[in-house]
Design an enzyme around this catalytic site. Structure first.
Site, PDB file in Angstrom:
ATOM      1  CB  THR A 294     -10.360  64.382 -35.537  1.00  0.00           C
ATOM      2  OG1 THR A 294      -9.010  64.804 -35.770  1.00  0.00           O
ATOM      3  CG2 THR A 294     -11.304  65.262 -36.348  1.00  0.00           C
ATOM      4  CB  CYS A 295     -13.740  60.809 -33.409  1.00  0.00           C
ATOM      5  SG  CYS A 295     -13.062  60.100 -34.930  1.00  0.00           S
ATOM      6  CB  SER A 296     -12.887  62.491 -28.632  1.00  0.00           C
ATOM      7  OG  SER A 296     -13.140  61.107 -28.659  1.00  0.00           O
TER       8      SER A 296
END
Length: 157
Positions: free
Chosen positions: A47-49
């Site tokens: 999700t972060c990337s």
């Protein structure tokens, strides 16, 4: 947990620059500026990337147009990892800061224990900080990504 109208704690965050490692005192870093800071549980994670950091990269000019002086991304990763992740994500305009020991996340009351995933990590959040004081705070519920994304933060500026 840090609240609106609270002052950012005096904690060190690290940045790997072309000139080498730089330690930033958070209070000084946020002084006399209007900053959006967002945190992720881990660099290079899905999700972060795929969504969180890319949203801020794409919306950088919109934040500048709304009077934001700087966008900072932090995670409980070292500055080497944060730098590599920023380069991999073309995040040239985002200041990528390592909170290697989780001291910043812990001082904010926004740390979490993830066990075998990685131990102490930061909760996913975003906040607007004006001259070292939190003016907006968006903390995600566990395993959610609904309020700390770039568009949600832009909507309140």
């Amino acid at each position: 947990m840090i609240q609106i109208n609270d002052t950012i704690p005096s904690i060190s965050l690290q940045e790997l620059t072309d000139a080498g490692m730089v330690n930033h005192n958070a209070q000084q870093l946020f002084a006399n500026k209007r900053v959006v800071v967002f945190a992720v549980p881990g660099a290079f994670t899905p999700t972060c990337s795929q969504a969180h950091l890319p949203g801020y990269v794409v919306a950088y000019d919109e934040f500048k147009d709304k009077g934001i002086d700087q966008i900072i991304c932090t995670s409980v990763n070292d500055a080497f990892v944060m730098s590599a992740w920023g380069k991999a994500q073309n995040a040239d305009n985002i200041m990528m800061l390592g909170d290697g020991d989780g001291a910043f996340a812990s001082a904010l009351g926004l740390s979490m224990e993830t066990g075998s995933f990685g131990g102490l990590r930061s909760k996913r959040y975003a906040m607007v900080v004006e001259n070292g004081v939190v003016t907006q705070l968006f903390v995600e519920a566990p395993k959610k990504f609904e309020v700390s994304d770039a568009q949600s933060v832009l909507a309140v500026l």
